[in-house]
Design a protein around this motif. Structure first.
Motif, PDB file in Angstrom:
ATOM      1  N   ALA A  90       8.009  -0.823  17.970  1.00  0.00           N
ATOM      2  CA  ALA A  90       7.861  -0.253  19.305  1.00  0.00           C
ATOM      3  C   ALA A  90       7.352  -1.286  20.310  1.00  0.00           C
ATOM      4  CB  ALA A  90       6.912   0.947  19.257  1.00  0.00           C
ATOM      5  N   ALA A  91       6.762  -2.369  19.798  1.00  0.00           N
ATOM      6  CA  ALA A  91       6.257  -3.437  20.664  1.00  0.00           C
ATOM      7  C   ALA A  91       7.252  -4.592  20.779  1.00  0.00           C
ATOM      8  CB  ALA A  91       4.928  -3.953  20.118  1.00  0.00           C
ATOM      9  N   ALA A  92       8.528  -4.324  20.466  1.00  0.00           N
ATOM     10  CA  ALA A  92       9.598  -5.337  20.514  1.00  0.00           C
ATOM     11  C   ALA A  92       9.383  -6.424  19.479  1.00  0.00           C
ATOM     12  CB  ALA A  92       9.731  -5.937  21.916  1.00  0.00           C
ATOM     13  N   LEU A  93       8.776  -6.037  18.334  1.00  0.00           N
ATOM     14  CA  LEU A  93       8.582  -6.933  17.195  1.00  0.00           C
ATOM     15  C   LEU A  93       9.169  -6.228  15.975  1.00  0.00           C
ATOM     16  CD1 LEU A  93       4.818  -7.813  17.859  1.00  0.00           C
ATOM     17  CD2 LEU A  93       6.786  -9.298  18.362  1.00  0.00           C
ATOM     18  N   PRO A  94      10.480  -6.284  15.765  1.00  0.00           N
ATOM     19  CA  PRO A  94      11.102  -5.518  14.688  1.00  0.00           C
ATOM     20  C   PRO A  94      10.555  -5.902  13.316  1.00  0.00           C
ATOM     21  CG  PRO A  94      12.748  -6.413  16.198  1.00  0.00           C
ATOM     22  CD  PRO A  94      11.453  -7.053  16.548  1.00  0.00           C
ATOM     23  N   VAL A  95      10.172  -4.903  12.541  1.00  0.00           N
ATOM     24  CA  VAL A  95       9.640  -5.123  11.199  1.00  0.00           C
ATOM     25  C   VAL A  95      10.451  -4.310  10.196  1.00  0.00           C
ATOM     26  CG1 VAL A  95       7.663  -4.830   9.652  1.00  0.00           C
ATOM     27  CG2 VAL A  95       7.303  -5.652  11.977  1.00  0.00           C
ATOM     28  N   THR A  96      10.847  -4.958   9.114  1.00  0.00           N
ATOM     29  CA  THR A  96      11.514  -4.296   8.005  1.00  0.00           C
ATOM     30  C   THR A  96      10.599  -4.315   6.797  1.00  0.00           C
ATOM     31  OG1 THR A  96      13.688  -5.042   8.794  1.00  0.00           O
ATOM     32  CG2 THR A  96      13.535  -4.322   6.494  1.00  0.00           C
ATOM     33  N   VAL A  97      10.364  -3.154   6.193  1.00  0.00           N
ATOM     34  CA  VAL A  97       9.585  -3.071   4.953  1.00  0.00           C
ATOM     35  C   VAL A  97      10.573  -3.175   3.802  1.00  0.00           C
ATOM     36  CG1 VAL A  97       8.003  -1.689   3.561  1.00  0.00           C
ATOM     37  CG2 VAL A  97       7.829  -1.649   6.066  1.00  0.00           C
ATOM     38  N   SER A  98      10.379  -4.168   2.941  1.00  0.00           N
ATOM     39  CA  SER A  98      11.373  -4.448   1.902  1.00  0.00           C
ATOM     40  C   SER A  98      10.703  -4.926   0.625  1.00  0.00           C
ATOM     41  CB  SER A  98      12.357  -5.522   2.394  1.00  0.00           C
ATOM     42  OG  SER A  98      13.176  -5.985   1.340  1.00  0.00           O
ATOM     43  N   GLY A  99      11.292  -4.541  -0.495  1.00  0.00           N
ATOM     44  CA  GLY A  99      10.828  -5.021  -1.781  1.00  0.00           C
ATOM     45  C   GLY A  99      11.432  -6.356  -2.163  1.00  0.00           C
ATOM     46  N   GLU A 100      12.219  -6.960  -1.269  1.00  0.00           N
ATOM     47  CA  GLU A 100      12.897  -8.228  -1.556  1.00  0.00           C
ATOM     48  C   GLU A 100      12.255  -9.388  -0.806  1.00  0.00           C
ATOM     49  OE1 GLU A 100      15.189  -8.243  -3.852  1.00  0.00           O
ATOM     50  OE2 GLU A 100      15.023  -6.052  -4.029  1.00  0.00           O
ATOM     51  N   VAL A 101      10.942  -9.323  -0.595  1.00  0.00           N
ATOM     52  CA  VAL A 101      10.275 -10.350   0.202  1.00  0.00           C
ATOM     53  C   VAL A 101      10.272 -11.701  -0.501  1.00  0.00           C
ATOM     54  CG1 VAL A 101       8.003 -11.061   1.096  1.00  0.00           C
ATOM     55  CG2 VAL A 101       8.876  -8.781   1.587  1.00  0.00           C
ATOM     56  N   ALA A 102      10.174 -11.723  -1.826  1.00  0.00           N
ATOM     57  CA  ALA A 102      10.114 -13.002  -2.547  1.00  0.00           C
ATOM     58  C   ALA A 102      11.338 -13.863  -2.249  1.00  0.00           C
ATOM     59  CB  ALA A 102       9.978 -12.763  -4.048  1.00  0.00           C
TER      60      ALA A 102
END
Length: 315
Positions: free
Chosen positions: A160-172
């Motif tokens: 909402a603050a123009a900082l798109p975030v994706t929550v993902s289990g593939e971060v490694a």
């Protein structure tokens, strides 16, 4: 939300400032020169859409993390354990911690220091400090973060603050992909003192970068990390999307500060040795940056080469 940025350099100032713009209670824990400027005139965010001045709190005191809903941990990889120790006594039991750092093992190292979970994240933003309390945004501004308590809600607030975030289990895999990109660009930019779009145009440089990528990929594979099939295309694309960007390693050298090279190309060299993979190009870049660090620290500046002795040989 109450959000504290620990180690507010360019990345921390940009994310913290954008969150403060939409009404979140943000405190930046930063160097004195930035704290003084922000207290006096607010944080200046320079973007393509104009210059924005944001009012928010700034301090040098790590105890500011007390009572925070979320701590964005943005210190240099070389300072992870030391900075972690400074905030550990002040963290609340429900405070979430995100590591917004270069390298692939910072979240793990920080979690060991704090004795509590830390969410690893991958940061995609081009930004630099244009002066005290003044961050200049060059492009992008999104995150991938691993699942954790409250992370979906935090992700929504960031988006909402123009900082798109994706929550993902593939971060490694994403962390390793970014590591490879950093290994391909950071050291060369620092050694050459050139932005990405300039040095990639030099004959032979793309071939050297491809060697770096191939070494990193071999080490990742031997470490059980799955990298994307189009990794080389992703690496090459950075020269276009961040054409005028100087690497963080180059900026550290310019300021006479230690770099994170041990956690970039140096990490690949060390990991390669552990899994039996040779990494000669990464090793060469590592050593050249270490030599630049030595020069930036002023070591050897009093050295003067000996004058050649006159020849007494018969003509």
């Amino acid at each position: 939300m109450k959000i504290v940025v620990m180690g507010a350099g360019a990345v921390g100032c940009y994310f913290g400032g954008m969150l403060a713009r939409v009404g979140h209670e943000v405190t930046l824990v930063a160097r004195p020169v930035h704290v003084e400027a922000i207290r006096r005139e607010g944080l200046v965010i320079e973007r393509a859409d104009g210059i924005h001045r944001v009012s928010l709190a700034a301090t040098e005191d790590p105890a500011a993390v007390a009572g925070a809903d979320l701590v964005l941990f943005c210190v240099k990889s070389t300072d992870t354990e030391i900075a972690g120790e400074t905030i550990r006594p002040h963290l609340g039991p429900s405070t979430a911690i995100w590591s917004l750092q270069n390298g692939v093992d910072n979240a793990e190292r920080l979690a060991a220091t704090l004795g509590r979970p830390v969410s690893a994240s991958v940061v995609y933003v081009a930004a630099g400090m244009a002066g005290p309390g003044h961050v200049r945004h060059h492009g992008r501004g999104e995150l991938i973060v691993e699942p954790g308590p409250g992370n979906e809600d935090f992700a929504a607030a960031f988006t909402a603050a123009a900082l798109p975030v994706t929550v993902s289990g593939e971060v490694a895999g994403a962390l390793w992909t970014k590591l490879v990109i950093n290994c391909a660009y950071n050291a060369i930019s620092a050694i050459a003192e050139l932005p990405y779009g300039v040095f990639v145009a030099e004959p032979g440089v793309p071939d050297m970068m491809r060697d770096v990528v191939d070494e990193c990929s071999a080490v990742a594979s031997a470490s059980g990390i799955l990298l994307p099939d189009d990794l080389w295309e992703k690496v090459r694309a950075i020269a276009s999307t961040m054409e005028g960007q100087m690497s963080s390693t180059a900026m550290d050298l310019a300021r006479g500060r230690p770099t994170e090279i041990d956690h970039l190309n140096g990490y690949v060299v060390a990991r390669g040795a552990a899994v039996g993979i040779a990494t000669p190009v990464n090793r060469a870049l590592l050593l050249l940056v270490k030599l630049r660090e030595t020069a930036a620290a002023g070591v050897g500046r009093s050295f003067r080469p000996a004058r050649p002795r006159p020849s007494h040989r018969p003509s």
